[in-house]
Design an enzyme around this catalytic site. Structure first.
Site, mmCIF file in Angstrom:
data_model
loop_
_atom_site.group_PDB
_atom_site.id
_atom_site.type_symbol
_atom_site.label_atom_id
_atom_site.label_comp_id
_atom_site.label_asym_id
_atom_site.label_seq_id
_atom_site.Cartn_x
_atom_site.Cartn_y
_atom_site.Cartn_z
ATOM 1 N N ASP A 47 8.650 3.744 -0.955
ATOM 2 C CA ASP A 47 9.544 4.887 -1.169
ATOM 3 C C ASP A 47 10.233 5.272 0.139
ATOM 4 O O ASP A 47 11.441 5.527 0.172
ATOM 5 C CB ASP A 47 8.742 6.064 -1.729
ATOM 6 C CG ASP A 47 9.578 7.323 -1.866
ATOM 7 O OD1 ASP A 47 10.445 7.376 -2.753
ATOM 8 O OD2 ASP A 47 9.367 8.262 -1.069
ATOM 9 N N GLU A 119 8.877 0.281 -6.148
ATOM 10 C CA GLU A 119 8.705 0.833 -4.800
ATOM 11 C C GLU A 119 7.579 0.111 -4.071
ATOM 12 O O GLU A 119 7.670 -0.148 -2.863
ATOM 13 C CB GLU A 119 8.434 2.330 -4.870
ATOM 14 C CG GLU A 119 9.654 3.143 -5.276
ATOM 15 C CD GLU A 119 9.395 4.636 -5.303
ATOM 16 O OE1 GLU A 119 10.335 5.396 -5.034
ATOM 17 O OE2 GLU A 119 8.245 5.045 -5.598
#
Length: 227
Positions: A47, A119
């Site tokens: 992320d 992610e």
């Protein structure tokens, strides 16, 4: 082999295939040796890497954009909807390792699972090949969308905040009033409050999504038409 199949799709060959396995392992799979062997930690890292690379990408593509416009574009490129779109484009769901129970409940197509695994995959590529490798992957799947962004997209939270400011009201406040479900597939209920208007709440698989839904409900309540 799964490794070869996904490597062809993402145009990256892992030196440490253990990182790839970890990135594709859903928390519903319990390891005898390591309960942390799933994609959650790599998701956290991925992320951050995604946000950094997208920010730099937009900074270079749009040299005359204001900070506000760049922020709006970044939000659109890293939001859950975009992550799911990209995950589906590479059929990521079929590669996620999960329990039979999770898969039978539609886990391979679950938006939250797809977001998290994508992610985590970025995080794994970063650890395996460094920032350049992560950049190459992100540019491959995001740059076309970024390049063709003309008007900064409007998200519900931003619109609601701008509306509140135009009326002289304080900024809308958001509070989590409930969290349910297992850790790997939570459901958040968020309440939005603005000035004297009644509070409204909405649910989502992550806090950001629930906030956006709550903001959308409030905009509908005040009869605001999103352009």
């Amino acid at each position: 082999m799964i490794t070869n199949a996904i490597s062809k799709i993402i145009k990256y060959d892992f030196k440490n295939t253990q990182l790839l396995n970890e990135a594709l392992t859903h928390p519903s799979v319990l390891s005898k040796d390591n309960n942390n062997f799933n994609y959650e930690r790599l998701e956290f890292l991925g992320d951050a890497v995604l946000n950094l690379v997208i920010s730099e990408m937009l900074f270079n593509i749009f040299p005359y954009d204001t900070e506000g416009n760049l922020a709006k574009k970044k939000t659109a490129l890293v939001c859950g909807t975009k992550l799911v779109e990209i995950a589906q484009s590479i059929n990521l769901g079929i590669f996620i390792i999960m329990s039979d129970g999770e898969r039978s409940c539609g886990g391979a197509n679950n938006s939250n699972n797809l977001e998290n695994a994508l992610e985590a995959l970025i995080g794994a590529i970063y650890l395996d090949g460094g920032l350049k490798a992560a950049k190459d992957f992100i540019f491959l799947f995001w740059k076309n969308s970024a390049t063709h962004m003309k008007v900064p997209p409007q998200d519900a939270k931003t619109i609601l905040q701008e509306w509140a400011q135009s009326k002289g009201f304080p900024a809308p406040s958001y509070h989590i009033i409930n969290k349910s479900g297992p850790d790997h597939n939570p459901c958040f209920t968020v309440e939005v409050r603005i000035n004297s208007h009644e509070t409204l709440h909405a649910t989502g698989h992550n806090k950001k999504l629930a906030e956006q839904k709550a903001a959308s409900l409030m905009l509908a309540k005040i009869n605001y038409k999103i352009k």
